[in-house]
Design a protein around this motif. Structure first.
Motif, PDB file in Angstrom:
ATOM      1  N   VAL A   1       0.828  -1.211   0.000  1.00  0.00           N
ATOM      2  CA  VAL A   1       0.000   0.000   0.000  1.00  0.00           C
ATOM      3  C   VAL A   1       0.859   1.256   0.000  1.00  0.00           C
ATOM      4  O   VAL A   1       0.618   2.188  -0.771  1.00  0.00           O
ATOM      5  CB  VAL A   1      -0.972  -0.008   1.201  1.00  0.00           C
ATOM      6  CG1 VAL A   1      -1.593   1.355   1.423  1.00  0.00           C
ATOM      7  CG2 VAL A   1      -2.047  -1.041   0.980  1.00  0.00           C
ATOM      8  N   THR A   2       1.872   1.303   0.856  1.00  0.00           N
ATOM      9  CA  THR A   2       2.701   2.515   0.909  1.00  0.00           C
ATOM     10  C   THR A   2       3.545   2.670  -0.347  1.00  0.00           C
ATOM     11  O   THR A   2       3.814   3.785  -0.764  1.00  0.00           O
ATOM     12  CB  THR A   2       3.603   2.515   2.150  1.00  0.00           C
ATOM     13  OG1 THR A   2       4.371   1.310   2.196  1.00  0.00           O
ATOM     14  CG2 THR A   2       2.770   2.653   3.411  1.00  0.00           C
ATOM     15  N   THR A   3       3.948   1.569  -0.966  1.00  0.00           N
ATOM     16  CA  THR A   3       4.700   1.661  -2.215  1.00  0.00           C
ATOM     17  C   THR A   3       3.813   2.150  -3.355  1.00  0.00           C
ATOM     18  O   THR A   3       4.250   2.929  -4.200  1.00  0.00           O
ATOM     19  CB  THR A   3       5.322   0.302  -2.561  1.00  0.00           C
ATOM     20  OG1 THR A   3       6.156  -0.108  -1.479  1.00  0.00           O
ATOM     21  CG2 THR A   3       6.154   0.395  -3.816  1.00  0.00           C
ATOM     22  N   LEU A   4       2.560   1.710  -3.372  1.00  0.00           N
ATOM     23  CA  LEU A   4       1.651   2.153  -4.431  1.00  0.00           C
ATOM     24  C   LEU A   4       1.237   3.612  -4.268  1.00  0.00           C
ATOM     25  O   LEU A   4       1.119   4.339  -5.254  1.00  0.00           O
ATOM     26  CB  LEU A   4       0.401   1.272  -4.459  1.00  0.00           C
ATOM     27  CG  LEU A   4       0.588  -0.144  -4.978  1.00  0.00           C
ATOM     28  CD1 LEU A   4      -0.710  -0.922  -4.861  1.00  0.00           C
ATOM     29  CD2 LEU A   4       1.063  -0.146  -6.412  1.00  0.00           C
ATOM     30  N   PHE A   5       0.989   4.063  -3.038  1.00  0.00           N
ATOM     31  CA  PHE A   5       0.519   5.430  -2.822  1.00  0.00           C
ATOM     32  C   PHE A   5       1.637   6.466  -2.818  1.00  0.00           C
ATOM     33  O   PHE A   5       1.418   7.613  -3.157  1.00  0.00           O
ATOM     34  CB  PHE A   5      -0.276   5.534  -1.520  1.00  0.00           C
ATOM     35  CG  PHE A   5      -1.659   4.983  -1.621  1.00  0.00           C
ATOM     36  CD1 PHE A   5      -2.438   5.199  -2.747  1.00  0.00           C
ATOM     37  CD2 PHE A   5      -2.191   4.230  -0.603  1.00  0.00           C
ATOM     38  CE1 PHE A   5      -3.715   4.695  -2.846  1.00  0.00           C
ATOM     39  CE2 PHE A   5      -3.478   3.714  -0.691  1.00  0.00           C
ATOM     40  CZ  PHE A   5      -4.233   3.947  -1.814  1.00  0.00           C
ATOM     41  N   HIS A   6       2.837   6.075  -2.411  1.00  0.00           N
ATOM     42  CA  HIS A   6       3.965   7.010  -2.368  1.00  0.00           C
ATOM     43  C   HIS A   6       5.200   6.350  -2.990  1.00  0.00           C
ATOM     44  O   HIS A   6       6.176   6.079  -2.290  1.00  0.00           O
ATOM     45  CB  HIS A   6       4.274   7.401  -0.921  1.00  0.00           C
ATOM     46  CG  HIS A   6       3.129   7.972  -0.184  1.00  0.00           C
ATOM     47  ND1 HIS A   6       2.621   9.212  -0.450  1.00  0.00           N
ATOM     48  CD2 HIS A   6       2.370   7.461   0.820  1.00  0.00           C
ATOM     49  CE1 HIS A   6       1.613   9.460   0.355  1.00  0.00           C
ATOM     50  NE2 HIS A   6       1.416   8.405   1.137  1.00  0.00           N
ATOM     51  N   PRO A   7       5.206   6.112  -4.286  1.00  0.00           N
ATOM     52  CA  PRO A   7       6.316   5.349  -4.878  1.00  0.00           C
ATOM     53  C   PRO A   7       7.667   6.057  -4.830  1.00  0.00           C
ATOM     54  O   PRO A   7       8.694   5.429  -4.673  1.00  0.00           O
ATOM     55  CB  PRO A   7       5.868   5.106  -6.316  1.00  0.00           C
ATOM     56  CG  PRO A   7       4.857   6.155  -6.590  1.00  0.00           C
ATOM     57  CD  PRO A   7       4.216   6.477  -5.282  1.00  0.00           C
ATOM     58  N   ARG A   8       7.677   7.379  -4.942  1.00  0.00           N
ATOM     59  CA  ARG A   8       8.961   8.082  -4.974  1.00  0.00           C
ATOM     60  C   ARG A   8       9.561   8.256  -3.583  1.00  0.00           C
ATOM     61  O   ARG A   8      10.769   8.429  -3.455  1.00  0.00           O
ATOM     62  CB  ARG A   8       8.786   9.443  -5.623  1.00  0.00           C
ATOM     63  CG  ARG A   8       8.468   9.304  -7.092  1.00  0.00           C
ATOM     64  CD  ARG A   8       8.479  10.600  -7.804  1.00  0.00           C
ATOM     65  NE  ARG A   8       8.159  10.365  -9.208  1.00  0.00           N
ATOM     66  CZ  ARG A   8       7.655  11.255  -9.993  1.00  0.00           C
ATOM     67  NH1 ARG A   8       7.392  12.456  -9.538  1.00  0.00           N
ATOM     68  NH2 ARG A   8       7.406  10.961 -11.237  1.00  0.00           N
ATOM     69  N   ARG A   9       8.728   8.240  -2.574  1.00  0.00           N
ATOM     70  CA  ARG A   9       9.222   8.438  -1.222  1.00  0.00           C
ATOM     71  C   ARG A   9      10.037   7.262  -0.725  1.00  0.00           C
ATOM     72  O   ARG A   9      10.996   7.421   0.022  1.00  0.00           O
ATOM     73  CB  ARG A   9       8.053   8.672  -0.259  1.00  0.00           C
ATOM     74  CG  ARG A   9       8.508   8.900   1.162  1.00  0.00           C
ATOM     75  CD  ARG A   9       7.364   9.081   2.100  1.00  0.00           C
ATOM     76  NE  ARG A   9       6.631  10.280   1.782  1.00  0.00           N
ATOM     77  CZ  ARG A   9       5.478  10.615   2.328  1.00  0.00           C
ATOM     78  NH1 ARG A   9       4.935   9.835   3.210  1.00  0.00           N
ATOM     79  NH2 ARG A   9       4.880  11.726   1.987  1.00  0.00           N
ATOM     80  N   TYR A  10       9.685   6.055  -1.144  1.00  0.00           N
ATOM     81  CA  TYR A  10      10.306   4.859  -0.581  1.00  0.00           C
ATOM     82  C   TYR A  10      11.242   4.142  -1.556  1.00  0.00           C
ATOM     83  O   TYR A  10      11.682   3.048  -1.278  1.00  0.00           O
ATOM     84  CB  TYR A  10       9.219   3.885  -0.093  1.00  0.00           C
ATOM     85  CG  TYR A  10       8.365   4.508   0.962  1.00  0.00           C
ATOM     86  CD1 TYR A  10       8.906   4.870   2.188  1.00  0.00           C
ATOM     87  CD2 TYR A  10       7.016   4.754   0.748  1.00  0.00           C
ATOM     88  CE1 TYR A  10       8.135   5.444   3.162  1.00  0.00           C
ATOM     89  CE2 TYR A  10       6.240   5.316   1.728  1.00  0.00           C
ATOM     90  CZ  TYR A  10       6.802   5.670   2.927  1.00  0.00           C
ATOM     91  OH  TYR A  10       6.034   6.242   3.894  1.00  0.00           O
TER      92      TYR A  10
END
Length: 94
Positions: free
Chosen positions: A84-93
């Motif tokens: 979920v966090t990779t899909l919603f914030h891909p550039r952050r992580y």
């Protein structure tokens, strides 16, 4: 009704531990934590049943609260949180 309350408690515990293991910002704060936990519990139960079918049967997989396995729920919540966090914030992580 009691079974749903137990699912919610296990979901919050599993998602909180997943958030400690993978320190990422969950979208939706507490509601996102609950949803991540519920989907993680569901995914963990499915993975547990599949592994059980292949003969993987360890005592650790049976630790749980009223039939809801804790370790698979935590593993499922970690996977859901990562996706979920990779899909919603891909550039952050990345």
């Amino acid at each position: 009704m009691q079974h749903l309350a137990i699912h919610l408690v296990v979901a919050v515990i599993a998602a909180s531990i997943a958030n400690i293991l993978i320190p990422r910002r969950i979208p939706g704060r507490f509601l996102g934590l609950i949803l991540t936990g519920l989907v993680g519990v569901w995914a963990g139960e499915i993975v547990f049943k599949v592994l059980k079918g292949y003969g993987v049967n360890n005592a650790v997989f049976h630790w749980g609260i009223l039939g809801i396995p804790l370790i698979p729920s935590i593993v499922g919540s970690v996977i859901v949180l990562f996706v979920v966090t990779t899909l919603f914030h891909p550039r952050r992580y990345m």
